[in-house]
Design a protein around this motif. Structure first.
Motif, short mmCIF file in Angstrom:
data_model
loop_
_atom_site.label_atom_id
_atom_site.label_comp_id
_atom_site.label_asym_id
_atom_site.label_seq_id
_atom_site.Cartn_x
_atom_site.Cartn_y
_atom_site.Cartn_z
N PHE A 13 18.99 1.21 -1.38
CA PHE A 13 17.59 1.51 -1.11
C PHE A 13 17.39 1.94 0.34
N ARG A 14 18.11 1.30 1.24
CA ARG A 14 18.03 1.68 2.66
C ARG A 14 18.52 3.12 2.83
N THR A 15 19.59 3.49 2.14
CA THR A 15 20.11 4.85 2.21
C THR A 15 19.10 5.84 1.63
N LEU A 16 18.49 5.48 0.50
CA LEU A 16 17.48 6.34 -0.12
C LEU A 16 16.31 6.58 0.82
N THR A 17 15.75 5.52 1.37
CA THR A 17 14.58 5.69 2.23
C THR A 17 14.92 6.43 3.51
N MET A 41 8.26 -1.48 -1.86
CA MET A 41 7.34 -0.35 -1.99
C MET A 41 6.78 0.08 -0.63
N GLY A 42 6.46 -0.86 0.23
CA GLY A 42 5.96 -0.53 1.56
C GLY A 42 6.96 0.29 2.35
N ILE A 43 8.23 -0.06 2.25
CA ILE A 43 9.30 0.69 2.93
C ILE A 43 9.40 2.09 2.34
N PHE A 44 9.32 2.18 1.02
CA PHE A 44 9.39 3.47 0.33
C PHE A 44 8.22 4.37 0.76
N HIS A 51 5.58 13.41 3.72
CA HIS A 51 5.88 14.41 2.69
C HIS A 51 4.58 15.10 2.27
N HIS A 52 4.07 15.97 3.10
CA HIS A 52 2.79 16.60 2.84
C HIS A 52 2.86 17.66 1.74
N HIS A 53 4.07 18.00 1.28
CA HIS A 53 4.22 18.96 0.18
C HIS A 53 4.46 18.25 -1.15
N LEU A 54 4.52 16.92 -1.12
CA LEU A 54 4.78 16.14 -2.33
C LEU A 54 3.61 16.28 -3.30
N GLU A 55 3.90 16.80 -4.48
CA GLU A 55 2.87 17.00 -5.49
C GLU A 55 2.96 16.00 -6.63
N THR A 56 4.18 15.52 -6.93
CA THR A 56 4.38 14.60 -8.05
C THR A 56 5.21 13.41 -7.62
N LEU A 57 4.71 12.22 -7.93
CA LEU A 57 5.44 10.99 -7.67
C LEU A 57 5.47 10.21 -8.97
N ASP A 58 6.67 10.01 -9.51
CA ASP A 58 6.85 9.30 -10.78
C ASP A 58 7.59 8.00 -10.53
N LEU A 59 6.88 6.91 -10.67
CA LEU A 59 7.45 5.57 -10.53
C LEU A 59 7.28 4.79 -11.83
N SER A 60 7.28 5.50 -12.94
CA SER A 60 7.13 4.85 -14.24
C SER A 60 8.27 3.87 -14.48
N SER A 61 7.93 2.75 -15.10
CA SER A 61 8.90 1.72 -15.47
C SER A 61 9.74 1.28 -14.28
N SER A 62 9.10 1.11 -13.14
CA SER A 62 9.82 0.75 -11.92
C SER A 62 9.37 -0.58 -11.32
N ASN A 63 8.69 -1.41 -12.10
CA ASN A 63 8.32 -2.76 -11.70
C ASN A 63 7.24 -2.79 -10.62
N VAL A 64 6.39 -1.77 -10.56
CA VAL A 64 5.32 -1.72 -9.57
C VAL A 64 4.24 -2.74 -9.95
N GLY A 65 3.84 -3.54 -8.98
CA GLY A 65 2.79 -4.54 -9.19
C GLY A 65 1.63 -4.31 -8.25
N SER A 66 0.84 -5.34 -8.05
CA SER A 66 -0.36 -5.26 -7.23
C SER A 66 -0.10 -4.85 -5.79
N THR A 67 0.86 -5.49 -5.16
CA THR A 67 1.18 -5.17 -3.77
C THR A 67 1.71 -3.75 -3.66
N GLY A 68 2.48 -3.32 -4.64
CA GLY A 68 2.97 -1.94 -4.69
C GLY A 68 1.82 -0.95 -4.79
N CYS A 69 0.81 -1.30 -5.59
CA CYS A 69 -0.37 -0.43 -5.72
C CYS A 69 -1.14 -0.35 -4.41
N ALA A 71 0.18 -0.46 -1.47
CA ALA A 71 0.95 0.49 -0.64
C ALA A 71 0.74 1.92 -1.13
N LEU A 72 0.76 2.13 -2.45
CA LEU A 72 0.55 3.46 -3.01
C LEU A 72 -0.84 3.99 -2.69
#
Length: 137
Positions: A13-17, A41-44, A51-69, A71-72
């Motif tokens: 995850f550190r490498t990804l971010t 999620m906050g790190i992500f 990423h001002h050109h980001l048009e689509t973000l798909d985090l389906s089935s990724s365990n996102v909860g309240s705190t993740g929301c 951050a989103l």
């Protein structure tokens, strides 16, 4: 970029971010089935904030909860955001998460689709938050 069913253990995850923070021209990021905890999620979000050109973000089935929301929601409030589609299907979003997302839509002029199918912990309380935002727009 699409990374589906990824296990980000052992420093992955550190490498990804780190990579995402440098590749700011991406238009689509999909981490479908990739188990991103609320804590990560906050790190992500910090990694993709520019990423001002980001048009689509798909985090389906990724365990996102309240705190993740929460951050989103910062992405949805960002006036420099180009995000048109946010897919959060089949996560652990509850009423609090729904309220964070709904409130973040106030003033948002770019998001066209917010996918929340399969978040069974959202009750009428959470859906009412969306109704209020939509009716007052």
């Amino acid at each position: 970029i699409s990374l589906v069913r990824c296990d980000f253990g052992n420093g992955g995850f550190r490498t990804l971010t780190s990579t995402l923070s440098k590749c700011t021209g991406l238009a689509r990021i999909s981490l479908h089935f990739s188990e991103i905890s609320d804590e990560l999620m906050g790190i992500f979000i910090g990694a993709i904030r520019k990423h001002h050109h980001l048009e689509t973000l798909d985090l389906s089935s990724s365990n996102v909860g309240s705190t993740g929301c929460e951050a989103l929601a910062t992405l949805l409030k960002d006036t420099n955001s180009s995000l048109c589609v946010m897919a959060l299907d089949r996560n652990n979003i509850d009423n609090n998460g729904a309220i964070f997302l709904a409130n973040a839509l106030i003033g948002n002029t770019t998001l066209e689709e917010l996918h929340l199918d399969g978040n069974h912990n959202i009750t009428s309380v959470g859906w009412d938050a969306f109704s209020q935002v939509l009716c007052n727009t």
